[in-house]
Design a protein around this motif. Structure first.
Motif, PDB file in Angstrom:
ATOM      1  N   GLU A 256     -76.805 -43.293 -64.599  1.00 40.56           N
ATOM      2  CA  GLU A 256     -77.371 -42.757 -65.838  1.00 40.56           C
ATOM      3  C   GLU A 256     -76.952 -43.566 -67.061  1.00 40.56           C
ATOM      4  O   GLU A 256     -77.553 -43.423 -68.134  1.00 40.56           O
ATOM      5  N   GLY A 257     -75.924 -44.379 -66.923  1.00 42.96           N
ATOM      6  CA  GLY A 257     -75.439 -45.175 -68.032  1.00 42.96           C
ATOM      7  C   GLY A 257     -74.329 -46.082 -67.548  1.00 42.96           C
ATOM      8  O   GLY A 257     -74.109 -46.227 -66.340  1.00 42.96           O
ATOM      9  N   LYS A 258     -73.618 -46.698 -68.507  1.00 45.44           N
ATOM     10  CA  LYS A 258     -72.571 -47.649 -68.134  1.00 45.44           C
ATOM     11  C   LYS A 258     -71.318 -47.444 -68.973  1.00 45.44           C
ATOM     12  O   LYS A 258     -71.387 -47.062 -70.145  1.00 45.44           O
ATOM     13  N   LEU A 259     -70.174 -47.730 -68.338  1.00 44.21           N
ATOM     14  CA  LEU A 259     -68.899 -47.671 -69.038  1.00 44.21           C
ATOM     15  C   LEU A 259     -68.724 -48.913 -69.902  1.00 44.21           C
ATOM     16  O   LEU A 259     -69.032 -50.027 -69.472  1.00 44.21           O
ATOM     17  N   LEU A 260     -68.200 -48.705 -71.109  1.00 43.10           N
ATOM     18  CA  LEU A 260     -67.957 -49.819 -72.022  1.00 43.10           C
ATOM     19  C   LEU A 260     -66.462 -49.961 -72.287  1.00 43.10           C
ATOM     20  O   LEU A 260     -65.654 -49.125 -71.877  1.00 43.10           O
ATOM     21  N   GLN A 261     -66.120 -51.041 -72.986  1.00 41.97           N
ATOM     22  CA  GLN A 261     -64.729 -51.273 -73.361  1.00 41.97           C
ATOM     23  C   GLN A 261     -64.179 -50.055 -74.104  1.00 41.97           C
ATOM     24  O   GLN A 261     -64.815 -49.517 -74.999  1.00 41.97           O
ATOM     25  N   GLY A 262     -62.979 -49.642 -73.727  1.00 42.55           N
ATOM     26  CA  GLY A 262     -62.337 -48.509 -74.386  1.00 42.55           C
ATOM     27  C   GLY A 262     -62.622 -47.184 -73.722  1.00 42.55           C
ATOM     28  O   GLY A 262     -61.917 -46.210 -73.957  1.00 42.55           O
ATOM     29  N   GLY A 263     -63.709 -47.119 -72.918  1.00 43.49           N
ATOM     30  CA  GLY A 263     -63.984 -45.883 -72.200  1.00 43.49           C
ATOM     31  C   GLY A 263     -65.175 -45.094 -72.684  1.00 43.49           C
ATOM     32  O   GLY A 263     -65.413 -43.982 -72.209  1.00 43.49           O
ATOM     33  N   THR A 264     -65.946 -45.634 -73.633  1.00 43.26           N
ATOM     34  CA  THR A 264     -67.161 -44.933 -74.042  1.00 43.26           C
ATOM     35  C   THR A 264     -68.209 -45.047 -72.939  1.00 43.26           C
ATOM     36  O   THR A 264     -68.143 -45.923 -72.079  1.00 43.26           O
TER      37      THR A 264
ATOM     38  N   ALA B 215     -72.258 -45.490 -72.323  1.00 42.44           N
ATOM     39  CA  ALA B 215     -73.489 -45.907 -73.000  1.00 42.44           C
ATOM     40  C   ALA B 215     -74.711 -45.470 -72.208  1.00 42.44           C
ATOM     41  O   ALA B 215     -74.779 -45.663 -70.989  1.00 42.44           O
ATOM     42  N   VAL B 216     -75.685 -44.890 -72.918  1.00 39.70           N
ATOM     43  CA  VAL B 216     -76.924 -44.437 -72.290  1.00 39.70           C
ATOM     44  C   VAL B 216     -78.111 -44.873 -73.142  1.00 39.70           C
ATOM     45  O   VAL B 216     -77.971 -45.135 -74.340  1.00 39.70           O
ATOM     46  N   PHE B 217     -79.267 -44.940 -72.509  1.00 42.27           N
ATOM     47  CA  PHE B 217     -80.516 -45.187 -73.220  1.00 42.27           C
ATOM     48  C   PHE B 217     -81.447 -44.012 -72.955  1.00 42.27           C
ATOM     49  O   PHE B 217     -81.594 -43.570 -71.813  1.00 42.27           O
ATOM     50  N   SER B 218     -82.059 -43.504 -74.016  1.00 42.01           N
ATOM     51  CA  SER B 218     -82.848 -42.278 -73.903  1.00 42.01           C
ATOM     52  C   SER B 218     -84.312 -42.529 -73.568  1.00 42.01           C
ATOM     53  O   SER B 218     -85.106 -41.589 -73.536  1.00 42.01           O
TER      54      SER B 218
ATOM     55  N   PHE C  35     -62.568 -43.007 -75.053  1.00 44.98           N
ATOM     56  CA  PHE C  35     -63.003 -42.241 -73.886  1.00 44.98           C
ATOM     57  C   PHE C  35     -63.536 -40.884 -74.343  1.00 44.98           C
ATOM     58  O   PHE C  35     -62.946 -40.230 -75.196  1.00 44.98           O
ATOM     59  N   GLY C  36     -64.663 -40.475 -73.778  1.00 49.48           N
ATOM     60  CA  GLY C  36     -65.262 -39.197 -74.138  1.00 49.48           C
ATOM     61  C   GLY C  36     -66.420 -39.318 -75.097  1.00 49.48           C
ATOM     62  O   GLY C  36     -67.171 -38.359 -75.285  1.00 49.48           O
ATOM     63  N   THR C  37     -66.579 -40.496 -75.719  1.00 50.72           N
ATOM     64  CA  THR C  37     -67.697 -40.720 -76.632  1.00 50.72           C
ATOM     65  C   THR C  37     -68.929 -41.181 -75.857  1.00 50.72           C
ATOM     66  O   THR C  37     -68.836 -42.056 -74.998  1.00 50.72           O
ATOM     67  N   ILE C  38     -70.075 -40.586 -76.162  1.00 49.50           N
ATOM     68  CA  ILE C  38     -71.356 -41.046 -75.620  1.00 49.50           C
ATOM     69  C   ILE C  38     -72.030 -41.898 -76.688  1.00 49.50           C
ATOM     70  O   ILE C  38     -72.229 -41.439 -77.816  1.00 49.50           O
ATOM     71  N   LEU C  39     -72.360 -43.133 -76.351  1.00 48.27           N
ATOM     72  CA  LEU C  39     -73.113 -44.000 -77.257  1.00 48.27           C
ATOM     73  C   LEU C  39     -74.559 -44.020 -76.787  1.00 48.27           C
ATOM     74  O   LEU C  39     -74.855 -44.426 -75.664  1.00 48.27           O
ATOM     75  N   GLU C  40     -75.452 -43.577 -77.657  1.00 48.95           N
ATOM     76  CA  GLU C  40     -76.860 -43.422 -77.296  1.00 48.95           C
ATOM     77  C   GLU C  40     -77.687 -44.526 -77.947  1.00 48.95           C
ATOM     78  O   GLU C  40     -77.708 -44.660 -79.171  1.00 48.95           O
ATOM     79  N   ASN C  41     -78.326 -45.343 -77.096  1.00 46.05           N
ATOM     80  CA  ASN C  41     -79.218 -46.424 -77.532  1.00 46.05           C
ATOM     81  C   ASN C  41     -78.499 -47.516 -78.322  1.00 46.05           C
ATOM     82  O   ASN C  41     -79.107 -48.200 -79.146  1.00 46.05           O
ATOM     83  N   VAL C  42     -77.208 -47.678 -78.065  1.00 47.28           N
ATOM     84  CA  VAL C  42     -76.409 -48.740 -78.675  1.00 47.28           C
ATOM     85  C   VAL C  42     -76.424 -49.958 -77.749  1.00 47.28           C
ATOM     86  O   VAL C  42     -76.220 -49.837 -76.536  1.00 47.28           O
ATOM     87  N   ILE C  43     -76.653 -51.136 -78.318  1.00 48.39           N
ATOM     88  CA  ILE C  43     -76.716 -52.372 -77.537  1.00 48.39           C
ATOM     89  C   ILE C  43     -75.299 -52.865 -77.224  1.00 48.39           C
ATOM     90  O   ILE C  43     -74.396 -52.773 -78.061  1.00 48.39           O
TER      91      ILE C  43
ATOM     92  N   VAL D  61     -83.359 -51.621 -80.217  1.00 52.33           N
ATOM     93  CA  VAL D  61     -83.916 -50.438 -79.557  1.00 52.33           C
ATOM     94  C   VAL D  61     -84.343 -49.406 -80.589  1.00 52.33           C
ATOM     95  O   VAL D  61     -85.438 -48.859 -80.538  1.00 52.33           O
ATOM     96  N   THR D  62     -83.480 -49.161 -81.570  1.00 54.20           N
ATOM     97  CA  THR D  62     -83.775 -48.190 -82.624  1.00 54.20           C
ATOM     98  C   THR D  62     -82.748 -48.313 -83.737  1.00 54.20           C
ATOM     99  O   THR D  62     -81.624 -48.775 -83.511  1.00 54.20           O
ATOM    100  N   GLU D  63     -83.142 -47.894 -84.940  1.00 60.57           N
ATOM    101  CA  GLU D  63     -82.185 -47.748 -86.041  1.00 60.57           C
ATOM    102  C   GLU D  63     -81.319 -46.516 -85.819  1.00 60.57           C
ATOM    103  O   GLU D  63     -80.238 -46.393 -86.383  1.00 60.57           O
ATOM    104  N   ASN D  64     -81.809 -45.610 -84.993  1.00 60.88           N
ATOM    105  CA  ASN D  64     -81.159 -44.318 -84.814  1.00 60.88           C
ATOM    106  C   ASN D  64     -80.152 -44.347 -83.665  1.00 60.88           C
ATOM    107  O   ASN D  64     -80.161 -43.482 -82.795  1.00 60.88           O
ATOM    108  N   THR D  65     -79.284 -45.361 -83.641  1.00 57.41           N
ATOM    109  CA  THR D  65     -78.227 -45.381 -82.630  1.00 57.41           C
ATOM    110  C   THR D  65     -77.209 -44.293 -82.966  1.00 57.41           C
ATOM    111  O   THR D  65     -76.909 -44.045 -84.133  1.00 57.41           O
ATOM    112  N   ARG D  66     -76.673 -43.661 -81.930  1.00 59.09           N
ATOM    113  CA  ARG D  66     -75.831 -42.489 -82.151  1.00 59.09           C
ATOM    114  C   ARG D  66     -74.557 -42.526 -81.321  1.00 59.09           C
ATOM    115  O   ARG D  66     -74.518 -43.101 -80.233  1.00 59.09           O
TER     116      ARG D  66
END
Length: 528
Positions: A39-47, A49-52, A293-301, A316-321
């Motif tokens: 459903e997504g991927k782990l990033l540096q630090g433990g966040t 990342a997902v794309f909607s 860790f615990g943060t979801i990054l939505e549509n962040v490159i 992807v969007t200006e509305n990265t969250r």
């Protein structure tokens, strides 16, 4: 407001027909499930990342409220609350129940409203682990309830259920439908996680005012030295999260609050911050969450090899969250209910570049601007929005207001008179010219003005009365260039400034016509 409840417990029905139920999984376990399910991927630090998918913002044209005998006289029907017939909703509910039958589902039992006197239980049923993680993050986690538990609000979340548009009685393949009488929210055809958060907020904007509680699209914080709190109203992109997340103050919450006769409280348990071009220097606390860790990054490159994020990439969007639990921040208010605010700040992002960066309002002017809700929607927060768009959004949150804006304005007037809170209008938009010509007011400068307000640093300064709007603008502010406080001075063509400012005033007048006969004459006369 008593929620009647559905004749059948839809959550219990869905759970009884599921092939597997993952109930109230913890954050680490939800991470494991989401990774295993790709459903997504782990990033540096433990966040995480997902794309909607195609929908990277809310879909306001696909939002409906079910018209029932209990709700028809209360709801503010129109573009923000499109009516849906009960029969149409029943067909959609049956379709969602059939879709989820035999599937692996994720269930989170949560609550909303930090004040236990106004708390409501929320059960979220979804087909994705990361959406369950989002619900656990944004709402307030609670203990697991039995399958036959009847929550106050049930969310049936089916992001991959594609509807048939007119064939299903809706506009497109997606729908966000709120049955406020039964406490059921149905979301289908969109994976944008923010739909869950804002749907529950819309529901609370219906239930709370009918109990005499003012619900607010606002951030809030507290001065730990004085115990004085402050409210920050504003649409997405105007600076609510950034300005309220101040290392000198304790954050109550960044987006959804309520104001009772006893104080203010946060409705949710997490933050949902815009991350595009986030600055470590200007917004250190929020920036830190983009690698936690615990943060979801939505549509962040991010870089596929290093898994480092690029917060400046808007491809992807200006509305990265970024969605993260409130408790992960360093400076957080720990009590359920905070003291009444001493200051109320109305935030606007003026793309015309003519509004002053700060102005002091009378109570009548506060109500006028609260009902006007002038700002400019920023790119990406809604589907199809690519450039700033001038808008008047009553209560600084019209898309989420279930009742007529005057209901909230009347409650706000009661609270302002009861507490004596001072209201301010702060412009976080453009200066020196309109969007594309001038430049955006630096967040560091806005923060200086906000701190001057909250620390009572403007009590002894001189104010000038604005000739068009009548509010008072400080001639000076601690640490702020005085030229910035007079927008006319920083335009290269003063006559052009006057013409544009007068044009904006006419827009205010035309917009307020809808409220002129619904408010006191003093409020109607408090604008330009």
């Amino acid at each position: 407001m008593v929620i009647s409840g559905a004749p059948n417990n839809v959550a219990s029905i869905v759970m009884s027909n599921a092939s597997a139920i993952h109930h109230n999984l913890s954050v680490p376990v939800l991470y494991e499930h989401a990774v295993r399910r790709h459903e997504g991927k782990l990033l540096q630090g433990g966040t995480f990342a997902v794309f909607s998918g195609e929908r990277t913002g809310r879909s306001p044209k696909d939002k409906y409220v079910v018209r029932t005998p209990d709700t028809s006289e209360h709801v503010w029907w129109g573009q923000h609350n499109q009516p849906m017939g009960a029969e149409t909703f029943e067909r959609l509910r049956a379709k969602a129940v059939a879709y989820l039958k035999g599937r692996e589902i994720y269930v989170q039992d949560t609550v909303v409203a930090q004040d236990p006197h106004h708390r409501k239980t929320v059960r979220v049923i979804t087909e994705q682990a990361y959406h369950s993680l989002f619900a656990r993050t944004m709402f307030i986690p609670s203990e697991s309830k039995p399958a036959d538990h009847r929550p106050d609000i049930t969310i049936l979340h089916c992001p991959f259920l594609q509807l048939e548009g007119e064939g299903d009685g809706v506009r497109s393949e997606a729908v966000v439908a709120l049955n406020l009488a039964e406490g059921i929210i149905l979301i289908a055809g969109t994976a944008y996680a923010g739909e869950m958060k804002k749907s529950v907020f819309t529901a609370m904007n219906y239930y709370l005012p009918l109990e005499g509680v003012l619900s607010l699209h606002s951030a809030a914080n507290v001065d730990p030295r004085t115990g004085k709190s402050a409210l920050f109203f504003g649409l997405s992109g105007t600076g609510k999260t950034t300005l309220s997340t101040d290392p000198e103050r304790l954050l109550i919450g960044d987006d959804e609050h309520a104001w009772t006769q006893h104080g203010i409280f946060n409705i949710e348990g997490g933050c949902y911050a815009k991350t595009i071009r986030l600055s470590k220097d200007a917004e250190p606390d929020i920036f830190e969450q983009t690698s936690e860790f615990g943060t979801i990054l939505e549509n962040v490159i991010f870089d596929e090899d290093t898994r480092e994020v690029d917060l400046d990439d808007d491809s992807v969007t200006e509305n990265t969250r970024g969605s993260y639990p409130l408790e992960s921040l360093r400076n957080v208010y720990e009590h359920e209910v905070a003291p009444h605010p001493a200051h109320v700040i109305l935030l606007t992002a003026d793309a015309f570049g003519v509004m002053p960066p700060i102005a002091r309002l009378t109570p009548e002017q506060a109500l006028y601007h609260f009902l006007s809700g002038y700002t400019c929607k920023l790119a990406g927060t809604e589907m199809g929005l690519t450039d700033p768009q001038t808008t008047f959004s009553p209560c600084y949150g019209a898309p989420f207001m279930a009742l007529n804006p005057t209901v909230y304005a009347e409650l706000l007037e009661q609270r302002l008179r009861m507490t004596g809170a001072q209201t301010w209008l702060i412009n976080t938009g453009w200066t020196g010219g309109k969007y594309g010509v001038g430049k955006r007011i630096a967040i560091q400068e806005t923060r200086k003005m906000v701190r001057a307000v909250l620390n009572d640093g403007l009590r002894s300064v001189e104010f000038r009365r604005d000739a068009l709007f009548g509010f008072e603008v400080p001639v000076s502010a601690p640490g702020v260039d005085s030229r910035l406080l007079d927008p006319r001075e920083v335009w290269s063509d003063a006559e052009e400034y006057d013409r544009v400012y007068a044009g904006l005033a006419e827009k205010f007048k035309a917009n307020f016509a809808q409220f002129r006969d619904l408010v006191r004459p003093e409020v109607a006369a408090a604008g330009p």
